[in-house]
Design a protein around this motif. Structure first.
Motif, PDB file in Angstrom:
ATOM      1  N   TYR A  54      -5.034  -1.314  -5.217  1.00 10.99           N
ATOM      2  CA  TYR A  54      -5.372   0.003  -5.045  1.00 10.99           C
ATOM      3  C   TYR A  54      -6.457   0.349  -3.710  1.00 10.99           C
ATOM      4  O   TYR A  54      -7.631   0.183  -4.147  1.00 10.99           O
ATOM      5  CB  TYR A  54      -5.443   0.528  -6.439  1.00 10.99           C
TER       6      TYR A  54
ATOM      7  N   VAL B 100      -7.508   6.817  -0.823  1.00 11.81           N
ATOM      8  CA  VAL B 100      -7.334   7.111   0.380  1.00 11.81           C
ATOM      9  C   VAL B 100      -8.697   8.478   0.664  1.00 11.81           C
ATOM     10  O   VAL B 100      -9.559   7.642   1.705  1.00 11.81           O
ATOM     11  CB  VAL B 100      -5.779   8.504   1.076  1.00 11.81           C
TER      12      VAL B 100
ATOM     13  N   CYS C 240      -3.416  10.306  -4.080  1.00  9.81           N
ATOM     14  CA  CYS C 240      -3.281  10.028  -3.096  1.00  9.81           C
ATOM     15  C   CYS C 240      -3.721   8.116  -2.704  1.00  9.81           C
ATOM     16  O   CYS C 240      -4.855   8.353  -2.627  1.00  9.81           O
ATOM     17  CB  CYS C 240      -3.436  10.509  -2.155  1.00  9.81           C
TER      18      CYS C 240
ATOM     19  N   ARG D 213      -2.765   4.080  -1.274  1.00 11.76           N
ATOM     20  CA  ARG D 213      -1.909   3.009  -0.586  1.00 11.76           C
ATOM     21  C   ARG D 213      -2.088   1.261  -1.448  1.00 11.76           C
ATOM     22  O   ARG D 213      -3.109   1.406  -2.604  1.00 11.76           O
ATOM     23  CB  ARG D 213      -2.552   2.311   0.369  1.00 11.76           C
TER      24      ARG D 213
ATOM     25  N   ASP E 128       4.515  -1.161   3.078  1.00 15.02           N
ATOM     26  CA  ASP E 128       4.974  -0.677   2.489  1.00 15.02           C
ATOM     27  C   ASP E 128       6.264  -1.015   1.379  1.00 15.02           C
ATOM     28  O   ASP E 128       6.786  -0.251  -0.313  1.00 15.02           O
ATOM     29  CB  ASP E 128       6.268   0.302   3.505  1.00 15.02           C
TER      30      ASP E 128
ATOM     31  N   GLU F 252       4.794  -0.842  -1.966  1.00 14.28           N
ATOM     32  CA  GLU F 252       5.073   0.128  -2.751  1.00 14.28           C
ATOM     33  C   GLU F 252       6.333   0.677  -2.767  1.00 14.28           C
ATOM     34  O   GLU F 252       6.588   1.888  -4.270  1.00 14.28           O
ATOM     35  CB  GLU F 252       4.839   1.332  -1.728  1.00 14.28           C
TER      36      GLU F 252
ATOM     37  N   ARG G  32       2.763   8.290   4.566  1.00 19.28           N
ATOM     38  CA  ARG G  32       3.639   8.084   3.085  1.00 19.28           C
ATOM     39  C   ARG G  32       2.167   7.378   2.157  1.00 19.28           C
ATOM     40  O   ARG G  32       2.298   7.729   1.600  1.00 19.28           O
ATOM     41  CB  ARG G  32       3.771   6.547   3.851  1.00 19.28           C
ATOM     42  N   GLY G  33       2.843   5.807   1.365  1.00 19.35           N
ATOM     43  CA  GLY G  33       2.175   5.739   0.494  1.00 19.35           C
ATOM     44  C   GLY G  33       2.534   6.599  -0.664  1.00 19.35           C
ATOM     45  O   GLY G  33       3.375   6.340  -1.068  1.00 19.35           O
TER      46      GLY G  33
END
Length: 412
Positions: A334, A337, A349, A351, A356, A359, A381-382
């Protein structure tokens, strides 16, 4: 088919509402206090409506310790509407103040016109919402009147996720207002405290904050702000009302004739705070049902936390800590952000290594566990876990556990 009790919803807004508040509201919608009419059917001019508005204002004042020299307004148009309203009204208040200082004679009018040429509205840009607020001010007043105090993209490779150090801020000397967004939902950035450079001094700046996504979650030094505003749909209620808390001495506006002489725009009446205040938020047809729900949420908070907002703040910080600790334990899987110093307690938040596809697997597995609403904003996104007040502690623990389990699957 899942039931309501099976789901922990982490959506960014409209957000989860307490089940008992919804159950009470559903009854009120059918037959409010045995009147034979639902609350949405009663006139907004009725005694019932006035009582609901006044109780909600009193409970909000109690919960946040709002002083008597502030007015509370229930408005419409959401936070985006307030981008316009704040600029209109506080420029108007600036003009009214300057006009009073200079006097009403013809020579003073020339001085006022010269002062208006140097009018500035200050914006601290730390995310998408503050960026939109500044853009709206430029649209209404022109770029020559908008001063960007700081823009976090300039120190973060063109991306949001940090707050520039205050020593780098370029504040105007006599701005009509200094605006910032206390919590940016899209990028998960939250001001950890009130900015020191905006604290009251011999010349107190006119500070305005958008608190739509972290209101009611921590103690606020209200006296440091000239105005705050927040949409109800995160921590207060459902979509439909926006709350403005503003110093009463900033309500008076100059005449329309004076604003036209100065070539400055006039707000629509529906966005004029002075007009809304004089009518106790009933200048037009307000959704009393939405105010009622907000009022029930406030009463629940006051019953739940004898120490008021400080009690909720402790819970909010604990929930955020549980989730961030689980993420930080696996940096190989992980990546949180925003910078650690400005991480939001409300919108977490991150990623996941693998992009993608991984996720999407995380999101799907979360849904099977009843952890929903975790998809990040469409622009970035994320994953985003919105940790609003109505998310229970057990829900945060469940998400933290899933974060650890998923990391074990991916990272081995």
């Amino acid at each position: 088919m899942p039931t309501r009790s099976d789901i922990t919803y982490f959506g960014a807004g409209p957000a989860l509402l307490p089940t008992d508040v919804l159950e009470d509201a559903s009854q009120a919608l059918l037959n409010y206090r045995d009147t034979g009419l639902g609350i949405a059917e009663h006139s907004h001019r009725s005694e019932i409506a006035t009582t609901i508005i006044n109780e909600a204002k009193a409970d909000l004042s109690s919960y946040l310790d709002i002083p008597d020299d502030y007015e509370i307004l229930f408005m419409q148009g959401g936070g985006s509407g307030e981008f316009s309203a704040m600029a209109y009204n506080l420029v108007g208040a600036w003009v009214a103040r300057k006009h009073k200082e200079l006097g009403p004679d013809d020579s003073s009018m020339q001085e006022l016109k010269l002062a208006v040429k140097n009018l500035k509205i200050d914006y601290i840009i730390t995310g998408g919402w503050s960026q939109k607020a500044a853009a709206e001010a430029e649209r209404l007043f022109g770029s020559e009147h908008v001063n960007i105090v700081a823009d976090s993209r300039e120190l973060n490779d063109g991306k949001f996720g940090a707050i520039p150090e205050e020593r780098t801020w370029n504040l105007s000397e006599d701005a009509a207002m200094v605006y910032y967004c206390d919590n940016e939902t899209v990028d998960g950035v939250e001001f950890p405290r009130f900015p020191k450079s905006l604290e009251p001094s011999h010349h107190q700046p006119i500070v305005v904050a958008d608190m739509s996504s972290n209101i009611l979650s921590r103690k606020i030094p209200i006296q440091n702000f000239s105005a705050i505003f927040f949409g109800a749909q995160k921590n207060l209620g459902c979509t439909g009302i926006t709350v403005v808390v503003i110093k009463k001495n900033l309500l008076p506006q100059p005449s329309a004739a004076l604003m036209k002489q100065l070539a400055l725009p006039l707000p629509p009446r529906i966005l004029e705070f002075e007009t809304i205040a004089k009518s106790n938020s009933l200048y037009n047809t307000l959704s009393i049902f939405d105010v009622y729900i907000a009022g029930r949420v406030l009463k629940k908070l006051l019953q739940q936390y004898p120490d008021k907002v400080q009690g909720q703040q402790a819970v909010s910080e604990l929930k955020a800590q549980l989730i961030y600790t689980a993420l930080e334990a696996r940096p190989d899987v992980y990546k949180v952000v925003p910078d650690k110093t400005v991480r939001s307690r409300m919108n977490i938040c991150f990623r996941i290594e693998g992009g993608d596809a991984v996720e999407e697997t995380f999101l799907q597995q979360g849904v099977t566990l009843g952890l929903t609403g975790l998809r990040g904003h469409r622009d970035v996104r994320g994953i985003r876990a919105s940790n609003y007040n109505s998310v229970p502690l057990e829900g945060a623990k469940k998400l933290a556990s899933f974060i650890r389990t998923f990391a074990s699957q991916e990272g081995n």
